[in-house]
Design a protein around this motif. Structure first.
Motif, short mmCIF file in Angstrom:
data_model
loop_
_atom_site.label_atom_id
_atom_site.label_comp_id
_atom_site.label_asym_id
_atom_site.label_seq_id
_atom_site.Cartn_x
_atom_site.Cartn_y
_atom_site.Cartn_z
N GLY A 178 -12.97 64.60 -0.30
CA GLY A 178 -13.92 64.59 -1.07
C GLY A 178 -13.38 64.80 -2.52
O GLY A 178 -14.12 65.20 -3.45
N VAL A 179 -11.97 65.14 -2.71
CA VAL A 179 -11.40 65.16 -4.10
C VAL A 179 -10.39 64.26 -4.18
O VAL A 179 -9.66 64.01 -3.53
N VAL A 223 -14.73 62.52 -15.40
CA VAL A 223 -16.02 63.23 -15.71
C VAL A 223 -16.69 63.24 -14.56
O VAL A 223 -16.79 62.24 -13.52
N ALA A 224 -17.33 64.34 -14.46
CA ALA A 224 -18.26 64.61 -13.14
C ALA A 224 -17.53 64.71 -11.85
O ALA A 224 -18.25 64.58 -10.90
N ARG A 225 -16.19 64.92 -11.85
CA ARG A 225 -15.39 64.89 -10.65
C ARG A 225 -14.78 66.35 -10.51
O ARG A 225 -14.43 66.89 -11.46
N PRO A 226 -14.76 66.73 -9.22
CA PRO A 226 -14.20 68.15 -8.95
C PRO A 226 -12.47 67.93 -9.11
O PRO A 226 -11.89 66.76 -8.85
#
Length: 264
Positions: free
Chosen positions: A181-182, A162-165
């Motif tokens: 950042g991933v 959820v809301a994550r790349p």
């Protein structure tokens, strides 16, 4: 004018052909197949099985050509030029097939594993052929079910949280470092099991080989535990079949969330 279909045929399961793909198959006069040799002959047979399942016998032609060898020893700065040379060699073959084997009013087709938009060279090669200006044709693209979609479906999970790349990359890139950042990373084209360098981190892996075929292998779990098993199964499968196609999702467990700035 000659017309070309570039048809995504899924990761290997004949049932993954879309209705749009079947419609494109039925409007094709000539199918072009690049032969990768005896070791990978079952890949060619899978394509023939799909055609036999959906098309009347004698309603189409299949034209085969030998796939050019690629210099897989090239690394570092030599990697991109080696790939470029291989793609140009393929463009020579595509140009000859379209010129000599496809009539002016006929439709040809290339059957692409997975989806033509994801780590596949067919579209770029066709553009190179058109840029040469020696043969004219139009082409369209029929999307397919990629190995990435098939992988997460078979493991009953999603690509992202959820809301994550989520990022899709290659084994070569993963070996250079986990993307910044991933925390959810899909890895393709990894001949060297680059996941091994992250075995000491809190990461889950969802791995699959020969997805959608009778030889399908699935493994999931904490990377420290599942990694050695994947290495063993992968080596055994490659020895048995002579080739392997696999992909995997790495899912890093959430790190501590930094405190919100004052006033938030």
């Amino acid at each position: 004018m000659r017309e070309i279909h570039v048809i995504g045929i899924g990761a290997g399961d004949p049932d993954q052909l879309t209705l749009q793909a079947v419609k494109a198959l039925r409007s094709t006069d000539v199918f072009f197949v690049l032969d990768k040799g005896e070791v990978k002959s079952d890949l060619t047979q899978l394509r023939r099985d799909m055609l036999d399942a959906h098309l009347p016998e004698g309603s189409y032609r299949v034209v085969r050509a030998s796939d050019p060898e690629r210099d897989r020893s090239a690394g570092g700065a030599a990697y991109s030029p080696a790939v470029g040379d291989w793609r140009s060699a393929r463009a020579d073959i595509y140009e000859r097939l379209i010129t000599e084997e496809l009539g002016e009013q006929e439709r040809g087709a290339f059957l692409v594993w997975g989806d033509p938009s994801l780590y596949d060279s067919t579209l770029g090669i066709l553009e190179e052929v058109l840029a040469r200006g020696r043969v004219a044709f139009g082409y369209d693209v029929v999307p397919g079910i990629s190995s990435v979609s098939s992988l997460v479906a078979r493991h009953r999970t999603g690509l992202n949280r959820v809301a994550r790349p989520v990022q899709i990359t290659t084994g070569r890139r993963l070996a250079e470092g986990f993307p910044d950042g991933v925390d959810d990373v899909v890895v393709m084209l990894d001949a060297h099991q680059s996941f091994r360098r992250y075995a000491d981190q809190d990461i889950d892996i969802y791995w699959g080989a020969y997805l959608g075929t009778p030889d399908e292998i699935l493994v999931s779990g904490p990377l420290a535990e599942a990694g050695p098993r994947i290495e063993r199964l992968r080596a055994e499968a490659r020895e048995r079949k002579g080739w392997i196609m696999d992909t995997y999702l790495l899912r890093r467990h959430p790190r501590d969330t930094p405190p919100a700035p004052p006033g938030d």
